[in-house]
Design a protein around this motif. Structure first.
Motif, short mmCIF file in Angstrom:
data_model
loop_
_atom_site.label_atom_id
_atom_site.label_comp_id
_atom_site.label_asym_id
_atom_site.label_seq_id
_atom_site.Cartn_x
_atom_site.Cartn_y
_atom_site.Cartn_z
N ALA A 14 10.68 79.52 6.12
CA ALA A 14 9.49 79.95 5.39
C ALA A 14 8.22 79.59 6.16
CB ALA A 14 9.47 79.32 4.00
N ALA A 15 8.17 78.38 6.69
CA ALA A 15 7.00 77.94 7.46
C ALA A 15 6.82 78.80 8.70
CB ALA A 15 7.12 76.47 7.83
N ALA A 16 7.90 79.09 9.40
CA ALA A 16 7.82 79.90 10.62
C ALA A 16 7.23 81.26 10.31
CB ALA A 16 9.20 80.03 11.26
N ALA A 17 7.72 81.91 9.27
CA ALA A 17 7.21 83.23 8.91
C ALA A 17 5.73 83.17 8.52
CB ALA A 17 8.03 83.82 7.77
N SER A 49 4.91 65.10 6.21
CA SER A 49 3.60 65.71 6.04
C SER A 49 3.64 67.14 6.55
CB SER A 49 2.56 64.92 6.84
OG SER A 49 2.88 65.00 8.23
N LYS A 50 2.57 67.86 6.30
CA LYS A 50 2.46 69.22 6.85
C LYS A 50 2.43 69.14 8.37
CE LYS A 50 -0.23 73.48 6.78
NZ LYS A 50 -1.44 74.14 6.29
N ALA A 51 1.80 68.13 8.91
CA ALA A 51 1.75 67.97 10.37
C ALA A 51 3.15 67.84 10.96
CB ALA A 51 0.89 66.75 10.74
N GLU A 52 4.03 67.13 10.27
CA GLU A 52 5.41 67.00 10.74
C GLU A 52 6.15 68.34 10.65
OE1 GLU A 52 9.18 64.58 9.24
OE2 GLU A 52 7.58 63.25 9.99
N LEU A 53 5.85 69.12 9.61
CA LEU A 53 6.43 70.46 9.48
C LEU A 53 5.93 71.36 10.62
CD1 LEU A 53 8.07 72.59 7.90
CD2 LEU A 53 6.02 72.94 6.48
N VAL A 54 4.65 71.27 10.93
CA VAL A 54 4.09 72.04 12.05
C VAL A 54 4.77 71.64 13.35
CG1 VAL A 54 2.00 72.46 13.43
CG2 VAL A 54 1.87 72.48 10.93
N ALA A 55 4.97 70.36 13.56
CA ALA A 55 5.64 69.89 14.77
C ALA A 55 7.06 70.45 14.87
CB ALA A 55 5.67 68.36 14.81
N ARG A 60 10.89 74.30 17.17
CA ARG A 60 11.85 75.37 16.89
C ARG A 60 11.51 76.64 17.67
NH1 ARG A 60 12.90 78.04 10.98
NH2 ARG A 60 14.99 78.82 11.36
N ARG A 61 10.24 77.01 17.71
CA ARG A 61 9.84 78.21 18.46
C ARG A 61 10.17 78.06 19.94
NH1 ARG A 61 7.43 82.61 16.10
NH2 ARG A 61 6.86 83.32 18.17
N GLN A 62 9.92 76.89 20.49
CA GLN A 62 10.24 76.66 21.90
C GLN A 62 11.74 76.73 22.12
OE1 GLN A 62 8.61 76.85 24.49
NE2 GLN A 62 9.43 75.56 26.11
N GLN A 63 12.51 76.17 21.19
CA GLN A 63 13.96 76.21 21.34
C GLN A 63 14.48 77.64 21.26
OE1 GLN A 63 15.84 73.45 22.25
NE2 GLN A 63 17.21 75.14 22.73
N GLU A 64 13.87 78.47 20.42
CA GLU A 64 14.27 79.89 20.35
C GLU A 64 14.08 80.55 21.72
OE1 GLU A 64 11.77 81.43 17.25
OE2 GLU A 64 13.02 80.60 15.65
N CYS A 106 1.75 84.60 21.16
CA CYS A 106 2.56 83.38 21.21
C CYS A 106 2.28 82.50 19.99
CB CYS A 106 2.23 82.62 22.50
SG CYS A 106 3.11 81.06 22.63
N GLY A 107 3.32 82.26 19.21
CA GLY A 107 3.17 81.42 18.04
C GLY A 107 2.72 80.01 18.38
N LEU A 108 3.14 79.53 19.55
CA LEU A 108 2.72 78.19 19.98
C LEU A 108 1.23 78.15 20.28
CD1 LEU A 108 5.68 77.42 22.41
CD2 LEU A 108 5.43 76.68 20.05
N LEU A 109 0.76 79.12 21.05
CA LEU A 109 -0.66 79.15 21.39
C LEU A 109 -1.52 79.43 20.16
CD1 LEU A 109 -0.67 81.05 24.80
CD2 LEU A 109 -1.01 78.60 24.40
#
Length: 187
Positions: A14-17, A49-55, A60-64, A106-109
C-alpha cells in the motif's frame, strides 16, 4: 507467512503504491492502513514510524531493481562483453519503468526530493545510486576508463529517469539506452 509478515507486506504494498503515485509527504498513515486493510496498530507493530516505513519502501524499490538486474545478467551468455553488461543495467531500469502503472520517474529520487536535508532517507537513496554506478563500473571492468565512463553512464541513466518521469513516459530511457549502446559499442 505469519500474520505479522502478512500485515507488513500489505502495508509495504500500500505504501509503495501511494508513495509513488502521491508522494511521501502527500500520503498519510491512515490512507496506507486503509489501503492495506489493516488496523493502524498493525502499522506500528511493523514500523516504529512513518520514517521507518519510508526507509523500508526505499530499500524495497532498490531490491526490485537489483532483482531485475540479476535476472538480466543471468540471461546473458557467459562471454558477454562489458557493453552488453552495461546495457543490462539500462534494461533493468527500463523494465522497472515500463512496469509502473503511471510512470513518474524514479521512486527513489522522487522520495528523496521530498525529504529534508540530513534525512536518513536521502543518504539511503544516495547509497543506492552509488550502488548502481558501481554496477556500471563492474560491467565495464577491466576497461581503463571504467570509472569515468561509469559516472558518465550513471548521469545519463539518472537524467533519463528524471526527464522521463517529467514526461510521464519511459521513452527517454529507451533513448538513453541507445546512447549508452553507442558509447560502449554494444547493441
Amino acid at each position: 507467512m505469519s500474520a505479522r509478515g502478512s500485515a507488513r507486506a500489505k502495508l509495504l504494498d500500500a505504501a509503495a503504491a501511494r508513495f509513488y503515485a502521491h508522494g511521501v509527504a502527500g500520503t498519510g498513515i491512515d490512507v496506507i492502513t486503509a489501503d492495506a486493510g489493516v488496523a493502524k496498530m498493525s502499522l506500528y507493530n511493523n514500523f516504529r514510524s512513518k520514517a521507518e516505513l519510508v526507509a523500508a519502501y526505499l530499500e524495497r524499490r532498490q531490491q526490485e531493481f537489483l532483482d531485475l538486474h540479476q535476472q538480466r545478467l543471468a540471461a546473458l551468455p557467459a562471454d558477454a562483453g562489458p557493453g552488453v553488461r552495461v546495457l543490462a543495467v539500462f534494461d533493468a531500469y527500463l523494465e522497472h519503468a515500463e512496469g509502473a502503472a503511471d510512470f513518474r520517474g524514479c521512486g527513489l529520487l522522487n522520495a528523496a526530493g521530498e525529504l529534508p536535508a540530513g534525512d536518513p532517507g536521502r543518504a539511503t537513496v544516495a547509497r543506492q545510486k552509488a550502488e548502481v554506478e558501481g554496477l556500471l563500473r563492474e560491467a565495464l571492468a577491466p576497461r581503463e576508463d571504467a570509472d569515468a565512463l561509469a559516472e558518465h553512464l550513471s548521469l545519463l541513466l539518472e537524467g533519463a529517469m528524471v526527464r522521463g518521469g517529467l514526461d510521464g513516459d519511459p521513452d527517454r530511457l529507451r533513448r538513453a539506452r541507445a546512447m549508452a549502446a553507442a558509447l560502449v559499442g554494444a547493441e
